[in-house]
Design a protein around this motif. Structure first.
Motif, PDB file in Angstrom:
ATOM      1  N   GLY A 128      22.679 -17.450  24.211  1.00 47.84           N
ATOM      2  CA  GLY A 128      21.294 -17.324  24.083  1.00 47.84           C
ATOM      3  C   GLY A 128      20.769 -16.553  22.847  1.00 47.84           C
ATOM      4  O   GLY A 128      19.599 -16.105  23.040  1.00 47.84           O
ATOM      5  N   LEU A 129      21.763 -16.455  22.031  1.00 49.05           N
ATOM      6  CA  LEU A 129      21.342 -15.420  20.851  1.00 49.05           C
ATOM      7  C   LEU A 129      21.441 -16.080  19.497  1.00 49.05           C
ATOM      8  O   LEU A 129      21.484 -15.622  18.450  1.00 49.05           O
ATOM      9  N   ASP A 130      21.324 -17.328  19.567  1.00 44.12           N
ATOM     10  CA  ASP A 130      21.393 -18.092  18.040  1.00 44.12           C
ATOM     11  C   ASP A 130      20.271 -17.880  17.203  1.00 44.12           C
ATOM     12  O   ASP A 130      20.461 -18.203  15.937  1.00 44.12           O
ATOM     13  N   ASP A 131      19.214 -17.507  17.764  1.00 45.19           N
ATOM     14  CA  ASP A 131      18.097 -16.997  16.888  1.00 45.19           C
ATOM     15  C   ASP A 131      17.921 -15.934  16.167  1.00 45.19           C
ATOM     16  O   ASP A 131      16.985 -15.339  15.952  1.00 45.19           O
ATOM     17  N   GLN A 132      19.095 -14.765  16.726  1.00 46.71           N
ATOM     18  CA  GLN A 132      19.146 -13.648  16.463  1.00 46.71           C
ATOM     19  C   GLN A 132      20.135 -13.182  15.489  1.00 46.71           C
ATOM     20  O   GLN A 132      20.509 -11.999  15.381  1.00 46.71           O
ATOM     21  N   ILE A 133      20.991 -14.056  15.019  1.00 48.19           N
ATOM     22  CA  ILE A 133      22.124 -13.776  14.742  1.00 48.19           C
ATOM     23  C   ILE A 133      22.312 -13.052  13.241  1.00 48.19           C
ATOM     24  O   ILE A 133      23.154 -12.115  13.054  1.00 48.19           O
ATOM     25  N   SER A 134      21.273 -13.033  12.470  1.00 47.46           N
ATOM     26  CA  SER A 134      20.932 -12.367  11.344  1.00 47.46           C
ATOM     27  C   SER A 134      20.403 -10.964  11.497  1.00 47.46           C
ATOM     28  O   SER A 134      20.383 -10.050  10.646  1.00 47.46           O
ATOM     29  N   LYS A 135      19.904 -10.706  12.662  1.00 52.43           N
ATOM     30  CA  LYS A 135      19.389  -9.319  12.835  1.00 52.43           C
ATOM     31  C   LYS A 135      20.150  -8.191  12.788  1.00 52.43           C
ATOM     32  O   LYS A 135      21.368  -8.437  13.523  1.00 52.43           O
ATOM     33  N   ARG A 136      19.895  -6.891  12.443  1.00 58.43           N
ATOM     34  CA  ARG A 136      20.849  -5.861  12.729  1.00 58.43           C
ATOM     35  C   ARG A 136      20.946  -5.358  14.084  1.00 58.43           C
ATOM     36  O   ARG A 136      19.923  -5.753  14.942  1.00 58.43           O
ATOM     37  N   ALA A 137      21.951  -5.028  14.407  1.00 58.77           N
ATOM     38  CA  ALA A 137      22.233  -4.907  15.887  1.00 58.77           C
ATOM     39  C   ALA A 137      21.366  -3.821  16.605  1.00 58.77           C
ATOM     40  O   ALA A 137      21.206  -4.079  17.666  1.00 58.77           O
ATOM     41  N   ASN A 138      21.043  -3.050  15.705  1.00 62.67           N
ATOM     42  CA  ASN A 138      19.790  -2.108  16.427  1.00 62.67           C
ATOM     43  C   ASN A 138      18.507  -2.448  16.422  1.00 62.67           C
ATOM     44  O   ASN A 138      17.634  -1.713  16.747  1.00 62.67           O
ATOM     45  N   LYS A 139      18.297  -3.929  15.915  1.00 60.96           N
ATOM     46  CA  LYS A 139      16.949  -4.398  16.019  1.00 60.96           C
ATOM     47  C   LYS A 139      16.570  -5.245  17.157  1.00 60.96           C
ATOM     48  O   LYS A 139      15.380  -6.059  17.292  1.00 60.96           O
ATOM     49  N   ILE A 140      17.561  -5.482  18.060  1.00 58.01           N
ATOM     50  CA  ILE A 140      17.407  -6.424  19.078  1.00 58.01           C
ATOM     51  C   ILE A 140      17.265  -5.624  20.410  1.00 58.01           C
ATOM     52  O   ILE A 140      17.440  -4.344  20.450  1.00 58.01           O
ATOM     53  N   SER A 141      16.800  -6.175  21.374  1.00 61.59           N
ATOM     54  CA  SER A 141      16.581  -5.579  22.783  1.00 61.59           C
ATOM     55  C   SER A 141      17.900  -5.210  23.367  1.00 61.59           C
ATOM     56  O   SER A 141      18.937  -5.839  23.037  1.00 61.59           O
ATOM     57  N   GLY A 142      17.805  -4.373  24.594  1.00 63.05           N
ATOM     58  CA  GLY A 142      18.938  -3.980  25.279  1.00 63.05           C
ATOM     59  C   GLY A 142      19.633  -5.073  25.929  1.00 63.05           C
ATOM     60  O   GLY A 142      20.697  -5.158  25.584  1.00 63.05           O
ATOM     61  N   GLY A 143      18.829  -6.109  26.605  1.00 61.93           N
ATOM     62  CA  GLY A 143      19.437  -7.191  27.252  1.00 61.93           C
ATOM     63  C   GLY A 143      20.163  -8.054  25.956  1.00 61.93           C
ATOM     64  O   GLY A 143      21.426  -8.492  26.364  1.00 61.93           O
ATOM     65  N   GLN A 144      19.367  -8.480  25.159  1.00 58.44           N
ATOM     66  CA  GLN A 144      20.230  -9.198  23.888  1.00 58.44           C
ATOM     67  C   GLN A 144      21.402  -8.472  23.406  1.00 58.44           C
ATOM     68  O   GLN A 144      22.281  -8.886  22.888  1.00 58.44           O
TER      69      GLN A 144
END
Lengths: 227, 395
Positions: A128-144
């Motif tokens: 369920g992360l197909d919309d987050q692939i380009s984000k830096r790893a430290n810019k997403i939530s703990g669950g993501q």
């Protein structure tokens, strides 16, 4: 699949030794979800580190897919970890300098095998992360981040995925989702998961529960007997 | 892009403070070398330039034992037929005593060096006439150019003043002649005739009773790189004479040898500065390794080998070295350009002879790049020694 026999880990100098694991033996079959439970300091993380070849046992053997991993040298251990084992940590441990996609691709790149980004994208879609692939790893939530860590743990199609308190740092709602995800991925991919947790209730029905107490291991039925 | 290179780059560029610090260390190391080169090599080359322009030429001919007795006219004409020779001129020098009389009163008397020049040939072969800041160069047999320092020592002699020169001729007789000061010479750095009196060569010959003598022939080349060829050709052409032909470097060896040792010492200090930069890189990279301990543990746990970790941090050293070498070289070239364009000098001394020594510039850049890589070896090695399980416990 996984056979642990007579595994012992002793820390400290001779006059002040601590026996973290004491003659631990058990086996886990392909596609099983096994929980390792126990109180704090019981030795469950030590056991996971031994299975994950992150630490060497003082005595005993660990066989994964028939390979006695205690005889491998440092280089072979790295390759083995990369090819046969997947890791999911309590704090996701994504590399903050890389994007979500790059984090998931990393084990593939380390392996040196040919790969396509599509493999990683498919897994990221599955978690369920197909919309987050380009984000830096430290810019997403703990669950993501934990979902991304699951994808990273699965990308090399390992024999065993080792998860150390994968929900330990998450709120209860997110924890439930992560547990569901792990279980669904295990079923979908026929993937072996060994999960260290202090909260067995969270995981509901699993194939096997190994309880560690004072460095000794008891499988679910044995626990009942000893209780 | 290779994942280890990408990771090295990201890790480095996300720690901008460390990156800038490391690049600055390399840049300063290179800049020190460039500044040293511009100043000290520039000073050395400026001395060679002025010695060439004023006193020796590109090639100087003297006699092994005594004066050159062969006709200077025939020698100069012969030399000027060589295609590489632009001009040649004879010089003669002596020591004399000078009296300065103003309003019938003896103001000062001093022992001074005297140089005899052929004013018509000298202005083609030498630029010493351009150092005459006040008045004109020697233009007749009874005019004299005085060095500014000498003029000052003699009580402030002015253009137009009359001075008396006393020499002892070759037979031991005292010869006296009165001159009118036509000009005062002053050269930055004092390599010109600042400490001498300059008169017409024929006047000096007359006074010394040496009608055709010269003590040197100054040769100016249109291509200074042909100095050795011209020298060898000359010596081969006059095998039976006692001529000595020397290039400017050979002729001024005594003057320049000490300077060269100084330059070598200064360069050594510069290279020590570069070594200090390397230590700064070691420190900064150790900080980077410490800051990435957990990531190293994670990478090891997902299968990265020690070699992979080593390569990542060596890549960082290469990136630091490459950017540092680039920025350092650009800064150094900027300084060199500024020094060249402004004809940089210190406290009114001679203008530095600034050149772009591309070989040395490339060597310095390459050396600093390699040093940055060498400096990254120890931190990289330390990174490989981290145990994954312990590294991951780091917060």
């Amino acid at each position: 699949m996984l056979e642990v026999s007579g595994l012992t880990k002793i820390y400290g100098p001779k006059d002040n030794q601590v026996r973290a694991l004491d003659e631990v033996s058990f086996s886990i079959e392909q596609g099983e979800i096994a929980l390792i439970v126990g109180s704090s300091g019981s030795g469950k993380s030590t056991l996971l580190n031994m299975i994950g070849l992150l630490d060497r046992p003082t005595k005993g053997h660990i066989r994964i897919d028939g390979v006695d991993t205690t005889t491998l040298n440092d280089g072979a251990i790295s390759t083995f970890r990369n090819r046969k084992l997947g890791f999911i940590f309590q704090f996701s441990n994504l590399l903050s300098d890389l994007s979500v996609l790059e984090n998931v691709l990393l084990p593939l790149q380390i392996s040196g095998r040919d790969y396509t980004e599509e493999d990683a994208k498919e897994l990221l879609r599955a978690v369920g992360l197909d919309d987050q692939i380009s984000k830096r790893a430290n810019k997403i939530s703990g669950g993501q981040a934990q979902r991304a860590a699951i994808a990273r743990g699965l990308i090399n199609k390992p024999s065993i995925v080792l998860a150390d308190e994968p929900t330990g740092n998450l709120d209860s709602l997110t924890s439930e989702k992560i547990v569901e995800l792990i279980k669904s991925m295990a079923k979908r991919l026929n993937q072996t998961f060994i999960i260290v947790t202090h909260d067995r209730e969270h995981f509901g029905d699993v194939d096997r529960i190994i309880t560690i107490k004072d460095g000794k291991a008891f499988q679910d039925e044995q626990m009942e007997i000893t209780a | 892009m290779e994942y280890r290179l990408r990771l090295a780059k990201r890790m480095l560029f996300n720690k901008k403070g460390s990156l800038i610090g490391a690049i600055l260390a390399v840049t300063i190391g290179i800049l020190v070398i460039h500044v040293n080169f511009v100043i000290f090599q520039g000073l050395y080359d400026a001395i060679v330039r002025d010695v060439t322009d004023y006193n020796i030429g590109n090639v100087q001919i003297t006699d092994k034992i005594d004066y050159i007795e062969k006709s200077d006219l025939s020698l100069v004409n012969w030399l000027e037929r060589i295609p590489y020779v632009e001009a040649a001129t004879p010089r003669l020098s002596a020591h004399g005593e000078m009296d300065v009389v103003t309003n019938g009163m003896l103001i000062e008397e001093a022992r001074i060096p005297v140089v005899g020049v052929d004013p018509f040939r000298d202005i083609r072969a030498s630029t010493v006439h351009e150092t005459v800041a006040d008045g004109t160069y020697v233009f007749s047999r009874n005019t004299m150019v005085l060095g500014s320092v000498l003029a000052e020592d003699l009580g402030g002699v002015q253009v137009g003043d009359s001075v008396k020169l006393i020499l002892i001729d070759r037979w031991g007789q005292e010869q006296t002649k009165r001159f009118t000061v036509s000009g005062l010479a002053e050269s930055p750095g004092g390599q010109g005739f600042d400490y001498s009196a300059v008169i017409h060569i024929d006047t000096l010959r007359d006074m010394l009773k040496r009608p055709s003598s010269s003590d040197s022939i100054l040769i100016r080349l249109n291509d200074p790189s042909k100095a050795l060829e011209v020298k060898d050709f000359f010596l081969l052409s006059f095998p039976n004479d006692d001529f000595v032909a020397q290039t400017v470097e050979e002729a001024s060896e005594k003057q320049l040898a000490g300077f060269r040792s100084g330059i070598a010492l200064i360069n050594l200090i510069g290279y020590f500065g570069m070594m200090s930069s390397a230590f700064a890189i070691v420190t900064i990279q150790m900080m980077l390794v410490n800051g990435k301990t957990k990531e190293i543990g994670v990478m090891r746990s997902i299968g990265a080998r020690r070699k992979d970790i080593l390569i990542i941090f060596i890549f960082q050293g290469m990136i630091i070295g490459a950017i540092g070498a680039g920025v350092g070289t650009a800064t150094g070239l900027g300084y060199t350009f500024y020094a060249k364009e402004t004809k940089m000098s210190f406290n009114g001394s001679l203008a530095l002879e600034v050149t772009y020594n591309w070989e040395k510039i490339s060597q310095t850049a390459l050396l600093s790049f390699l040093l940055a890589i060498v400096a990254s070896l120890y931190p990289s090695y330390r990174a490989t020694r981290l145990l994954p399980v312990e590294a991951m416990r780091t917060v």
